[in-house]
Design a protein around this motif. Structure first.
Motif, PDB file in Angstrom:
ATOM      1  N   GLU A  36      10.639 -30.705   0.603  1.00 54.52           N
ATOM      2  CA  GLU A  36       9.344 -30.037   0.486  1.00 54.52           C
ATOM      3  C   GLU A  36       8.195 -30.991   0.772  1.00 54.52           C
ATOM      4  OE1 GLU A  36       8.517 -26.625  -0.255  1.00 54.52           O
ATOM      5  OE2 GLU A  36      10.554 -26.609   0.531  1.00 54.52           O
ATOM      6  N   THR A  96       6.348 -20.594  -3.467  1.00 49.14           N
ATOM      7  CA  THR A  96       7.144 -21.076  -4.596  1.00 49.14           C
ATOM      8  C   THR A  96       6.826 -20.296  -5.863  1.00 49.14           C
ATOM      9  OG1 THR A  96       7.186 -23.299  -3.620  1.00 49.14           O
ATOM     10  CG2 THR A  96       7.792 -23.110  -5.932  1.00 49.14           C
ATOM     11  N   TYR A 118       8.560 -28.719  -7.161  1.00 53.36           N
ATOM     12  CA  TYR A 118       8.191 -28.307  -5.799  1.00 53.36           C
ATOM     13  C   TYR A 118       6.689 -28.416  -5.542  1.00 53.36           C
ATOM     14  CZ  TYR A 118      12.585 -26.282  -3.966  1.00 53.36           C
ATOM     15  OH  TYR A 118      13.836 -26.100  -3.460  1.00 53.36           O
ATOM     16  N   GLN A 122       4.735 -30.587  -2.698  1.00 50.01           N
ATOM     17  CA  GLN A 122       4.029 -29.956  -1.588  1.00 50.01           C
ATOM     18  C   GLN A 122       2.598 -30.481  -1.470  1.00 50.01           C
ATOM     19  OE1 GLN A 122       4.575 -26.027  -3.045  1.00 50.01           O
ATOM     20  NE2 GLN A 122       6.623 -25.778  -2.188  1.00 50.01           N
TER      21      GLN A 122
END
Length: 258
Positions: A36, A96, A118, A122
């Motif tokens: 990610e 997400t 995540y 990101q």
């Protein structure tokens, strides 16, 4: 199968094997977080870098946007195809969060722990990608954008762009067509560059990253909260559309259809 193992060599009997139809084991969380981070960084580098290149080559704004959108379509498609099998290739906190919500409602998706890993990955990747693009083109590594994008029509464009993206991704999932995601998602973003007033950021992490560069693709920090707020609204709208359009039918006895 190792690199030296001949094709067709039988798997040793004592090696664990998946039962027919079983779900393959997921990649370790650290690998998914790395995918990610790297994927989002590469996406922002493509968006920002192609924007800088376009402005260096032409003063025609239409050609600049065409170059920027074309590079983004190809780059995003490749990244989804490459990293999708590892992390799902979200590269987007809105996606997400939508997956986490569907998992809470009994569907497939990420857990709260995965969500907590995540999203920071990101965001960090998006910032790194913007800095990398600036470095490649000799721009200041970090220079806050002065490109104001706070107009109401631009905010509406972000609602539309994000709702459409969520509808597409989760619609593909509901109809078992996620194999088309690399082409479908990249094509949608390429189109949304042109049919939305905001040029379709549709991604909170990318929005944050693009505030770090005062170039063609930048967004002023003061405009970031409004864009992110409208992207989250768009994600809610998108999930609502998925629930209505892809509503699961019921059998004659009232149980949900498979």
């Amino acid at each position: 199968m190792t690199a030296t193992q001949p094709v067709g060599t039988p798997i040793p009997a004592d090696e664990p094997q998946l039962a027919p139809g079983a779900t393959p084991p997921r990649a370790p969380l650290i690998a998914r977080a790395a995918a990610e981070l790297v994927g989002t960084a590469a996406l922002v580098a493509v968006v920002v870098g192609s924007g800088i290149q376009a402005t260096n080559l032409t003063q025609d704004v239409a050609l600049q946007l065409l170059a920027n959108s074309t590079a983004t379509v190809f780059g995003l498609g490749v990244l989804i195809a490459l990293l999708g099998p590892v992390s799902g290739a979200h590269f987007n906190p809105a996606v997400t969060l939508a997956e986490w919500w569907t998992a809470r409602r009994g569907g497939a998706g990420v857990t709260a722990r995965e969500l907590a890993v995540y999203v920071p990955s990101q965001i960090a990747g998006a910032i790194a990608g913007a800095i990398l693009a600036d470095a490649m083109f000799g721009e200041p590594l970090v220079k806050w954008s002065t490109h104001d994008r706070s107009a109401g029509n631009l905010l509406l464009g972000e609602v539309v762009a994000t709702a459409g993206l969520i509808l597409l991704i989760f619609g593909l999932a509901r109809t078992d067509r996620l194999r088309f995601a690399p082409v479908a998602v990249a094509s949608y973003i390429g189109a949304a560059y042109w049919f939305t007033s905001s040029t379709s950021f549709a991604n909170p992490a990318v929005t944050i990253g693009r505030a770090f560069t005062d170039t063609f693709a930048g967004i002023a920090p003061a405009s970031v909260p409004g864009f992110i707020g409208m992207q989250l609204v768009g994600a809610v709208v998108g999930l609502a559309l998925v629930a209505v359009i892809f509503m699961r039918g019921k059998t004659d006895n009232g149980t949900p259809a498979a």
